[in-house]
Design an enzyme around this catalytic site. Structure first.
Site, PDB file in Angstrom:
ATOM      1  N   GLY A 159       0.671  -1.137  -0.014  1.00 20.53           N
ATOM      2  CA  GLY A 159       0.094   0.128   0.175  1.00 20.53           C
ATOM      3  C   GLY A 159       0.894   1.326   0.139  1.00 20.53           C
ATOM      4  O   GLY A 159       0.451   2.278   0.543  1.00 20.53           O
ATOM      5  N   ILE A 192      -0.209   6.896   3.965  1.00 20.11           N
ATOM      6  CA  ILE A 192       0.794   6.635   4.925  1.00 20.11           C
ATOM      7  C   ILE A 192       1.783   5.842   4.381  1.00 20.11           C
ATOM      8  O   ILE A 192       2.754   5.949   4.996  1.00 20.11           O
ATOM      9  CB  ILE A 192       0.302   6.484   6.082  1.00 20.11           C
ATOM     10  CG1 ILE A 192      -0.357   4.831   6.180  1.00 20.11           C
ATOM     11  CG2 ILE A 192      -0.855   7.421   6.818  1.00 20.11           C
ATOM     12  CD1 ILE A 192      -0.601   4.455   7.614  1.00 20.11           C
ATOM     13  N   TYR A 195     -15.199  -3.398   7.672  1.00 18.09           N
ATOM     14  CA  TYR A 195     -13.679  -2.917   7.831  1.00 18.09           C
ATOM     15  C   TYR A 195     -13.378  -2.886   9.417  1.00 18.09           C
ATOM     16  O   TYR A 195     -12.064  -3.267   9.543  1.00 18.09           O
ATOM     17  CB  TYR A 195     -13.866  -1.224   7.448  1.00 18.09           C
ATOM     18  CG  TYR A 195     -12.528  -0.631   7.563  1.00 18.09           C
ATOM     19  CD1 TYR A 195     -11.406  -0.817   6.758  1.00 18.09           C
ATOM     20  CD2 TYR A 195     -12.409   0.507   8.572  1.00 18.09           C
ATOM     21  CE1 TYR A 195     -10.433  -0.193   6.658  1.00 18.09           C
ATOM     22  CE2 TYR A 195     -11.049   1.019   8.510  1.00 18.09           C
ATOM     23  CZ  TYR A 195     -10.269   0.817   7.616  1.00 18.09           C
ATOM     24  OH  TYR A 195      -8.859   1.248   7.630  1.00 18.09           O
TER      25      TYR A 195
END
Length: 274
Positions: free
Chosen positions: A9, A14, A156
């Site tokens: 990612g 981030i 989630y």
């Protein structure tokens, strides 16, 4: 000696911020992303190699693990940072609910397939979690795909709680073999998070006013950088959950349920055919 640090990612948010910070510290950063264009752009910016994988396809995760294992004989840090909240309930081509697969099963599989390299490297395995783990998470091992009562937030939250339980169990099983694991909440970060979903969380992250209450990607990535640069047992404690570089007890009582952590691990192994 520079560390080899693999960040999933890493094409934005981030992950990209931590990659920039760690590269500036002289570390050998390896980027993993889904988007060719975005991942390549960050890689070119910091002079780092990159690999591509879409975590909605577990075959690509297996290929990624093989590539990483063949290319990097030593991996000092594996940062499982890829993830996100989805919209309407959807199954992947592998037959799993998309949120569960992308946030939990895919990083679980990647870590499992790299265990030989990670143990030999006495690696740090870092997992990006979220406050959603206690705000929305409630795991039922008989319904990990959330067939009953699905909402994007529930799925989630369950996945982010699963990240913490995975970290706990990875620590229990492999700390004696050299692995140091930690999960962390990066804070409420001003990124494009939830912008392409039907979740109400898009209103938290996607309005101009929300920027007054959110931190920058750089500040969010700093926790990942702190753990990657730190020394387990000295600057941080393995097996713990971190917020603002501080070990805390997650507010969800399931997060400290050792039997649930072991059960989730065993169920994940079974689902993935490992």
């Amino acid at each position: 000696m520079p560390q080899t640090i693999v960040i999933t990612g890493a094409s934005d948010g981030i992950g990209a911020a931590a990659a920039r910070q760690l590269a500036a510290q002289g570390e050998n950063v390896v980027l993993v992303g889904r988007s060719q264009a975005k991942t390549a752009a960050v890689a070119a910016e910091i002079g780092a190699p990159y690999h591509l994988a879409d975590f909605t396809d577990l075959a690509q995760v297996r290929t990624l693990a093989a590539e990483l294992g063949d290319t990097y004989p030593r991996i000092d840090v594996l940062a499982n940072n890829a993830g996100g909240i989805m919209g309407a309930r959807e199954l992947t081509k592998d037959g799993f609910e998309k949120t569960f697969q992308v946030n939990h099963l895919a990083p679980f599989l990647l870590t499992h397939l790299l265990l030989d390299t990670l143990t030999a490297s006495s690696a740090k395995v870092l997992q990006t979690s979220s406050e959603a783990s206690y705000r929305f998470g409630r795991i039922d091992l008989t319904d990990l795909d959330n067939e009953r009562g699905y909402t994007p937030e529930k799925a989630y939250g369950d996945a982010k709680l699963a990240n913490i339980l995975f970290t706990t169990e990875l620590h229990r099983r492999y700390h004696d073999q050299g692995i140091s694991a930690a999960a962390f909440h990066p804070g409420r970060v001003a990124t494009g998070f939830a912008s392409d979903t039907t979740s109400v969380m898009r209103f938290v992250y996607g309005t101009v006013l929300s920027k007054l209450f959110l931190i920058s990607s750089e500040k969010g990535g700093a926790t990942l950088t702190f753990l990657a640069e730190g020394s387990p047992g000295t600057t941080w404690q393995p097996g713990r959950y971190y917020e603002k570089n501080t070990p805390v007890t997650n507010r969800n009582p399931q997060a400290t349920d050792a039997a649930l952590a072991a059960g989730l691990w065993d169920r994940s192994v079974s689902l993935l055919g490992l």
